[in-house]
Enzyme design. Structure first.
Site, PDB file in Angstrom:
ATOM      1  N   LYS A  20       0.850  -1.113  -0.041  1.00 18.49           N
ATOM      2  CA  LYS A  20      -0.092   0.064  -0.029  1.00 18.49           C
ATOM      3  C   LYS A  20       0.856   1.307  -0.006  1.00 18.49           C
ATOM      4  CE  LYS A  20      -1.743   1.501   4.064  1.00 18.49           C
ATOM      5  NZ  LYS A  20      -1.390   3.109   4.173  1.00 18.49           N
ATOM      6  N   ASN A  21       1.663   1.199   0.889  1.00 16.87           N
ATOM      7  CA  ASN A  21       2.634   2.569   0.928  1.00 16.87           C
ATOM      8  C   ASN A  21       3.643   2.750  -0.180  1.00 16.87           C
ATOM      9  OD1 ASN A  21       1.361   2.879   3.215  1.00 16.87           O
ATOM     10  ND2 ASN A  21       2.965   2.508   4.833  1.00 16.87           N
ATOM     11  N   CYS A 114      -5.115   8.501   9.778  1.00 17.17           N
ATOM     12  CA  CYS A 114      -5.313   7.671  10.957  1.00 17.17           C
ATOM     13  C   CYS A 114      -5.187   8.627  12.005  1.00 17.17           C
ATOM     14  CB  CYS A 114      -4.255   6.906  11.065  1.00 17.17           C
ATOM     15  SG  CYS A 114      -4.399   5.161   9.970  1.00 17.17           S
ATOM     16  N   ARG A 119      -0.267  15.052  13.397  1.00 17.55           N
ATOM     17  CA  ARG A 119       0.652  14.504  12.511  1.00 17.55           C
ATOM     18  C   ARG A 119       0.951  16.152  11.402  1.00 17.55           C
ATOM     19  NH1 ARG A 119      -1.119   9.138   9.991  1.00 17.55           N
ATOM     20  NH2 ARG A 119       0.868   8.941   9.162  1.00 17.55           N
ATOM     21  N   ASP A 301       4.300   0.533  11.999  1.00 21.08           N
ATOM     22  CA  ASP A 301       3.074   0.196  11.572  1.00 21.08           C
ATOM     23  C   ASP A 301       2.921  -1.404  12.474  1.00 21.08           C
ATOM     24  OD1 ASP A 301       2.551   2.364  10.428  1.00 21.08           O
ATOM     25  OD2 ASP A 301       2.780   1.764   8.476  1.00 21.08           O
ATOM     26  N   ARG A 393      -8.998   0.052   4.644  1.00 22.47           N
ATOM     27  CA  ARG A 393      -7.950   1.052   4.018  1.00 22.47           C
ATOM     28  C   ARG A 393      -6.657   0.632   3.586  1.00 22.47           C
ATOM     29  NH1 ARG A 393      -7.097   5.998   7.531  1.00 22.47           N
ATOM     30  NH2 ARG A 393      -5.502   6.376   5.888  1.00 22.47           N
TER      31      ARG A 393
HETATM   32  C1  UD1 Z   1       4.413   6.761   6.258  1.00 20.59           C
HETATM   33  C2  UD1 Z   1       3.705   5.685   6.219  1.00 20.59           C
HETATM   34  C3  UD1 Z   1       2.873   5.076   7.548  1.00 20.59           C
HETATM   35  C4  UD1 Z   1       3.939   4.670   8.514  1.00 20.59           C
HETATM   36  C5  UD1 Z   1       4.969   6.135   8.472  1.00 20.59           C
HETATM   37  C6  UD1 Z   1       6.117   5.930   9.370  1.00 20.59           C
HETATM   38  C7  UD1 Z   1       2.523   5.882   3.819  1.00 20.59           C
HETATM   39  C8  UD1 Z   1       1.466   6.363   3.226  1.00 20.59           C
HETATM   40  N1  UD1 Z   1       2.489   5.817   5.357  1.00 20.59           N
HETATM   41  O1  UD1 Z   1       3.586   7.684   6.751  1.00 20.59           O
HETATM   42  O2  UD1 Z   1       2.066   4.032   7.300  1.00 20.59           O
HETATM   43  O3  UD1 Z   1       3.288   4.807   9.826  1.00 20.59           O
HETATM   44  O4  UD1 Z   1       5.388   6.729   7.445  1.00 20.59           O
HETATM   45  O5  UD1 Z   1       7.021   4.906   8.960  1.00 20.59           O
HETATM   46  O6  UD1 Z   1       3.684   5.542   3.468  1.00 20.59           O
HETATM   47  N2  UD1 Z   1       6.229  14.585  10.983  1.00 20.59           N
HETATM   48  C9  UD1 Z   1       6.139  15.937  11.250  1.00 20.59           C
HETATM   49  N3  UD1 Z   1       5.934  16.885  10.134  1.00 20.59           N
HETATM   50  C10 UD1 Z   1       5.990  16.526   8.860  1.00 20.59           C
HETATM   51  C11 UD1 Z   1       5.860  15.061   8.606  1.00 20.59           C
HETATM   52  C12 UD1 Z   1       5.919  14.370   9.581  1.00 20.59           C
HETATM   53  O7  UD1 Z   1       6.224  16.331  12.501  1.00 20.59           O
HETATM   54  O8  UD1 Z   1       6.046  17.344   8.034  1.00 20.59           O
HETATM   55  C13 UD1 Z   1       6.135  13.586  11.934  1.00 20.59           C
HETATM   56  C14 UD1 Z   1       4.795  12.613  12.097  1.00 20.59           C
HETATM   57  O9  UD1 Z   1       3.869  13.260  12.762  1.00 20.59           O
HETATM   58  C15 UD1 Z   1       5.323  11.367  12.640  1.00 20.59           C
HETATM   59  C16 UD1 Z   1       6.871  11.161  12.043  1.00 20.59           C
HETATM   60  O10 UD1 Z   1       7.128  12.700  11.663  1.00 20.59           O
HETATM   61  O11 UD1 Z   1       5.422  11.666  13.968  1.00 20.59           O
HETATM   62  C17 UD1 Z   1       6.916  10.356  11.004  1.00 20.59           C
HETATM   63  O12 UD1 Z   1       6.023  10.392  10.067  1.00 20.59           O
HETATM   64  P1  UD1 Z   1       6.171  10.210   8.236  1.00 20.59           P
HETATM   65  O13 UD1 Z   1       7.356   9.540   8.335  1.00 20.59           O
HETATM   66  O14 UD1 Z   1       6.124  11.710   7.616  1.00 20.59           O
HETATM   67  O15 UD1 Z   1       5.120   9.320   8.034  1.00 20.59           O
HETATM   68  P2  UD1 Z   1       4.008   9.334   7.042  1.00 20.59           P
HETATM   69  O16 UD1 Z   1       4.864   9.704   5.619  1.00 20.59           O
HETATM   70  O17 UD1 Z   1       2.687  10.103   7.102  1.00 20.59           O
END
Ligand code: UD1
Length: 414
Positions: A20-21, A114, A119, A301, A393
């Site tokens: 999915k990711n 989620c 986030r 995850d 999802r």
């Molecule tokens: C992706 C995955 C999700 C997984 C996560 C961490 C997808 C579609 N989803 O989510 O399944 O749980 O990686 O492995 O690929 N953060 C900030 N600011 C930002 C961006 C992120 O503070 O601009 C924080 C987030 O709140 C979180 C952490 O960084 O605490 C990691 O987030 P991130 O790696 O960006 O996760 P996603 O890409 O949303």
């Protein structure tokens, strides 16, 4: 709701779907070109449907043939992403960079997804503004403008998966070189890199940074998605929690070494080959400690499903969540099922109990839902898991795959 008659050991072989990711950024990468992007091994699940509807709403044509998705067209892209789709899924925010790079203007509502604590998207916006985008906020949406993005050096405060993807996508059409310091290194990023290279981008990974040399335009590509390591981990844990023996096929063992290490310490027997992994559950697993960490660390995850498994282990496990501020949606429902878990800050102390008991519980996010299904498989009697839309999802045909392993699982209205 999903109903599970638990207490049976799961045994057998389960085929793993495409990730999915990896599917979501790959679908969004199609916005960078008007030529066809053909993706194989695309899982049919709700988040993928949302991504498909999103690129269609922006002007792309799509067609499915089994698990192959063809996306083309979009000579004139819309600059506005519909709020209704973006708020369903956080990954939708990735359209910001590609739409901006193609049209000079993008308006994308702040994302949903989620419920895992706050986030923010500040890293995404920091990165795009380093590339020359002017960012403003209007009515809960981000408005980004730039005639042409220009490559720059961007430091990420945390190796965010989404922000790294955003910068690979935007950097691929920027003028000059974009250098991302402290990028995420999840396998899904390697997969996106391969796709972007096929489309004509130049991407070079180094130990502490990644360099993207932008192109005037990108072309089409044909690409196969990597296996879903989180789906594989979930079914292997389903085997382990029920004391069974599950073999995940069409899987990639290398991507799951953190999980396999901890399962082995817990007393499970592990075996693997080039594209399969087998886990044999212990009579009664032992407690193990772990902390979530960016790849190759233990994936966040799989933290909730692993906590379900440790809930029935002998002894006390200490689980530290370092990626999300509040990924504990599974804790209350697991306690209802008889687990003993205490949360203190980012740490869960899991005191193993001999048995879980069936209950009616509610999933609040995808992986909490998976954790509850696993707990239900281990509990003698019928459990009811509501909030099944979260599971849909992220998992393709979860009930069918679990039934293939001997689980008694079905859906009921209500
Ligand atoms: C992706 C995955 C999700 C997984 C996560 C961490 C997808 C579609 N989803 O989510 O399944 O749980 O990686 O492995 O690929 N953060 C900030 N600011 C930002 C961006 C992120 O503070 O601009 C924080 C987030 O709140 C979180 C952490 O960084 O605490 C990691 O987030 P991130 O790696 O960006 O996760 P996603 O890409 O949303």
């Amino acid at each position: 709701m999903i109903c599970v008659l638990g207490g049976r050991s799961l045994r057998g072989v389960v085929p793993i779907s495409g990730a999915k990711n990896a599917a979501l950024p790959a679908i969004i990468a199609s916005l960078l070109t008007t030529e066809p992007v053909i993706l194989h091994r695309v899982p049919r699940l709700l988040d993928v449907e949302t991504a498909v509807r999103l690129v269609q709403a922006l002007g792309k044509e799509v067609c499915w043939e089994k698990d192959t998705l063809k996306i083309w067209g979009g000579e004139k892209l819309s600059s506005e992403a519909p709020a209704e789709l973006v708020q369903r899924m956080r990954a939708s925010f990735l359209v910001l960079g590609p739409v901006l790079a193609r049209t000079g203007l993008a308006r994308v509502p702040l994302p949903g997804g989620c419920a895992l604590g706050p986030r923010p998207v500040d890293f995404h916006l920091h990165g795009l503004s380093r590339l020359g985008a002017r960012i403003t906020f209007i009515d809960g949406a981000v408005l980004a403008e730039a005639q042409r993005l220009r490559g720059a050096i961007v430091y990420l405060d945390f190796p965010s998966v989404g922000a790294t993807e955003q910068l690979l996508l935007a950097g691929a059409l920027a003028e000059g070189e974009t250098v991302v310091i402290n990028p995420a290194r999840e396998p899904e990023l390697t997969n996106l890199t391969e796709l972007l290279r096929k489309m004509g981008a130049e991407v070079t990974w180094n130990t502490d940074h990644v360099v993207i040399r932008g192109q005037e335009e990108l072309g089409g590509a044909e690409h196969t998605l990597l296996p879903d390591r989180i789906e594989a981990g979930t079914y292997l844990l389903a085997g382990a929690i029920t004391g069974g023996r599950v073999r995940a096929v069409n899987a990639e063992p290398r991507h799951l070494f953190a999980l396999l290490d901890r399962l082995s310490c817990a007393g499970c027997e592990i075996d693997y080959g080039e594209d399969w992994i087998e886990v044999r559950g212990a009579q009664r697993p032992r407690a193990v400690d772990f902390r979530t960490w960016p790849y190759p660390g233990f994936p966040t995850d799989l933290q909730p499903p692993m906590v379900s498994f440790l809930a029935i282990a002998e002894g006390r496990s200490t689980v530290t969540e370092t990626v999300y501020a509040a990924r504990f949606g599974h804790v209350e429902p697991l306690i209802q099922m008889g687990a003993k878990i205490q949360v203190s800050g980012s740490v869960q102390i899991v005191e193993g109990v001999g048995e879980l008991r069936p209950a009616a519980v509610e999933a609040t996010d995808i992986r909490a839902g998976a954790a509850l299904v696993l707990a239900a498989l281990a509990a003698q009697g019928v459990s009811y898991v509501r909030g099944e839309q979260h599971l849909r999802r992220g998992y393709e045909n979860m009930e069918g795959k679990l039934r293939g392993l001997g689980a008694q699982i079905w859906e009921e209205e209500g």
